[in-house]
Design an enzyme around this catalytic site. Structure first.
Site, mmCIF file in Angstrom:
data_model
loop_
_atom_site.group_PDB
_atom_site.id
_atom_site.type_symbol
_atom_site.label_atom_id
_atom_site.label_comp_id
_atom_site.label_asym_id
_atom_site.label_seq_id
_atom_site.Cartn_x
_atom_site.Cartn_y
_atom_site.Cartn_z
ATOM 1 N N GLU A 101 -83.976 -24.887 -104.701
ATOM 2 C CA GLU A 101 -83.698 -24.515 -103.293
ATOM 3 C C GLU A 101 -84.752 -23.983 -102.156
ATOM 4 O O GLU A 101 -85.302 -23.144 -102.373
ATOM 5 C CB GLU A 101 -82.816 -23.290 -103.455
ATOM 6 C CG GLU A 101 -82.134 -23.464 -102.318
ATOM 7 C CD GLU A 101 -80.948 -21.627 -102.528
ATOM 8 O OE1 GLU A 101 -79.777 -21.517 -101.498
ATOM 9 O OE2 GLU A 101 -81.654 -20.242 -103.204
ATOM 10 N N HIS B 220 -86.917 -22.501 -98.928
ATOM 11 C CA HIS B 220 -86.778 -20.512 -99.023
ATOM 12 C C HIS B 220 -87.857 -21.185 -97.904
ATOM 13 O O HIS B 220 -88.703 -20.470 -97.797
ATOM 14 C CB HIS B 220 -87.749 -20.657 -99.821
ATOM 15 C CG HIS B 220 -86.469 -20.451 -101.516
ATOM 16 N ND1 HIS B 220 -86.024 -20.314 -101.963
ATOM 17 C CD2 HIS B 220 -85.979 -18.497 -101.374
ATOM 18 C CE1 HIS B 220 -84.864 -20.345 -102.818
ATOM 19 N NE2 HIS B 220 -85.068 -19.096 -102.323
ATOM 20 N N ASP C 66 -86.252 -19.255 -106.441
ATOM 21 C CA ASP C 66 -85.660 -18.521 -107.475
ATOM 22 C C ASP C 66 -86.166 -18.828 -108.563
ATOM 23 O O ASP C 66 -84.814 -18.317 -109.921
ATOM 24 C CB ASP C 66 -84.319 -18.709 -107.612
ATOM 25 C CG ASP C 66 -83.323 -18.863 -105.685
ATOM 26 O OD1 ASP C 66 -84.543 -17.471 -105.306
ATOM 27 O OD2 ASP C 66 -82.458 -19.001 -104.897
ATOM 28 N N HIS D 162 -80.660 -16.393 -108.589
ATOM 29 C CA HIS D 162 -80.136 -16.900 -106.794
ATOM 30 C C HIS D 162 -78.723 -16.306 -106.962
ATOM 31 O O HIS D 162 -77.574 -16.382 -108.177
ATOM 32 C CB HIS D 162 -80.064 -18.725 -107.690
ATOM 33 C CG HIS D 162 -79.289 -19.669 -106.979
ATOM 34 N ND1 HIS D 162 -79.891 -19.178 -105.236
ATOM 35 C CD2 HIS D 162 -78.527 -20.445 -107.619
ATOM 36 C CE1 HIS D 162 -79.257 -20.827 -105.162
ATOM 37 N NE2 HIS D 162 -77.896 -20.973 -106.140
ATOM 38 N N GLU E 35 -76.203 -17.682 -106.205
ATOM 39 C CA GLU E 35 -74.230 -18.247 -106.200
ATOM 40 C C GLU E 35 -74.911 -18.360 -107.869
ATOM 41 O O GLU E 35 -73.620 -19.181 -108.347
ATOM 42 C CB GLU E 35 -75.059 -19.903 -105.326
ATOM 43 C CG GLU E 35 -74.386 -18.866 -103.880
ATOM 44 C CD GLU E 35 -76.087 -19.778 -103.124
ATOM 45 O OE1 GLU E 35 -76.926 -18.486 -104.091
ATOM 46 O OE2 GLU E 35 -76.373 -19.267 -101.820
ATOM 47 N N HIS F 180 -82.285 -14.036 -98.064
ATOM 48 C CA HIS F 180 -82.766 -15.704 -98.579
ATOM 49 C C HIS F 180 -83.792 -15.779 -98.025
ATOM 50 O O HIS F 180 -84.073 -16.097 -96.551
ATOM 51 C CB HIS F 180 -81.461 -16.547 -98.345
ATOM 52 C CG HIS F 180 -81.821 -17.853 -99.095
ATOM 53 N ND1 HIS F 180 -82.486 -18.038 -100.150
ATOM 54 C CD2 HIS F 180 -82.788 -18.930 -98.348
ATOM 55 C CE1 HIS F 180 -82.656 -19.970 -100.369
ATOM 56 N NE2 HIS F 180 -82.716 -19.546 -99.141
ATOM 57 N N GLU G 286 -87.550 -11.911 -101.079
ATOM 58 C CA GLU G 286 -88.785 -13.230 -102.231
ATOM 59 C C GLU G 286 -89.433 -13.305 -101.410
ATOM 60 O O GLU G 286 -90.619 -13.236 -101.906
ATOM 61 C CB GLU G 286 -87.487 -14.082 -101.754
ATOM 62 C CG GLU G 286 -86.327 -13.462 -102.502
ATOM 63 C CD GLU G 286 -85.752 -14.956 -102.174
ATOM 64 O OE1 GLU G 286 -84.976 -15.398 -103.648
ATOM 65 O OE2 GLU G 286 -85.335 -15.608 -101.519
HETATM 66 ZN ZN ZN Z 1 -84.704 -17.511 -102.889
HETATM 67 MN MN MN Z 2 -81.181 -18.201 -104.197
#
Ligand code: ZN
Ligand code: MN
Length: 258
Positions: free
Chosen positions: A33, A35, A44, A119, A121, A176, A181
């Protein structure tokens, strides 16, 4: 051949013996994904895998290959599908992958399982996958099977959040590709972060409901939902320590406490 903490790097007789001796088995759950412009697509995956490795080394555990594809990225929590690089699978597929892996671990006589999720989701599809596995195994036939589901950000202590966010924690949904992160990636894999590429076009301000089709304009162009300013490897180490200690505490309490 030295003995690896990675399950898949062991010959089968060693893996079998370690499981028979009660080694907890960690399953990192990630995503591929976006970032932000400043950080790698595998953030992630790297974070929960690294935390699982650190914890596994302290509790005699093993780390399974990570699930590197995550449930569909959402604009309000991960930037959504509009970004190049984000590879989505559906919640249904994700939960069935989790179910199948758990069922086969059970068939292999693994009874101590820890999912470590990186992650946002993935939360509900993981829960569904665990429930489906219990349905498939038979809830009255689970015996001493125990599955622990951990979202890594829940391991961060309030005192650490207060140190990292002196002006207030925006919440994990908005974090996010932001300070949490980015800091942890700076500590673990600095070669996968380039802060000079950060756009500083956040934080996002989202409506408290969803619209379909999704209007991409709400998401900051960088893909970062909050702020990258203030990220540092030092903060990353504080956060990683909380995650490692938190996972170790849970494993000891759930699997090894008398
Ligand atoms: Zn992430
Ligand atoms: Mn994520």
């Amino acid at each position: 051949m030295s003995e690896s903490v990675f399950y898949a790097e062991l010959p089968w007789p060693v893996a079998e013996a370690r499981v028979r001796d009660g080694a907890p088995v960690f399953l990192p759950l990630g995503a591929t994904e976006q970032h932000g412009r400043h950080m790698a697509l595998n953030t992630d995956v790297v974070l929960p895998t690294s935390m699982a490795v650190r914890a596994a080394k302290r509790v005699g555990g093993l780390v399974l290959p990570a699930l590197a594809y995550g449930n569909r990225s959402q604009p309000r929590t991960g930037g959504g599908p509009a970004f190049p690089g984000t590879l989505n699978i559906t919640a249904n597929t994700f939960s069935l992958l989790v179910r199948d892996i758990l069922c086969d671990l059970y068939r292999q006589k693994v009874r101590r399982i820890v999912t470590v999720n990186g992650h946002y989701e993935n939360v509900w599809p993981t829960i569904e996958g665990i429930e489906l596995a219990l349905d498939a195994i038979g809830r009255d036939r689970c015996g001493d099977l125990r599955i622990i589901r951990i979202d890594h950000w829940e391991m961060i202590r309030p005192a650490t959040l207060a140190r990292v966010f002196p002006n207030g924690y925006p919440g994990i949904e908005l974090e996010h590709a932001s300070v949490l992160e980015t800091s942890m990636m700076l500590a673990l894999r600095p070669e996968l972060v380039d802060l000079s590429q950060a756009l500083h076009d956040g934080p996002a301000s989202f409506l408290p409901y969803d619209r379909y089709p999704k209007p991409p304009a709400e998401v900051p162009a960088s893909g970062v939902l909050s702020l990258t300013e203030g990220s540092s490897a030092e903060k990353g180490e504080w956060l990683l320590k909380d995650c490692e200690d938190g996972i170790v505490d849970i494993v000891n309490r759930e699997f090894f406490a008398q």
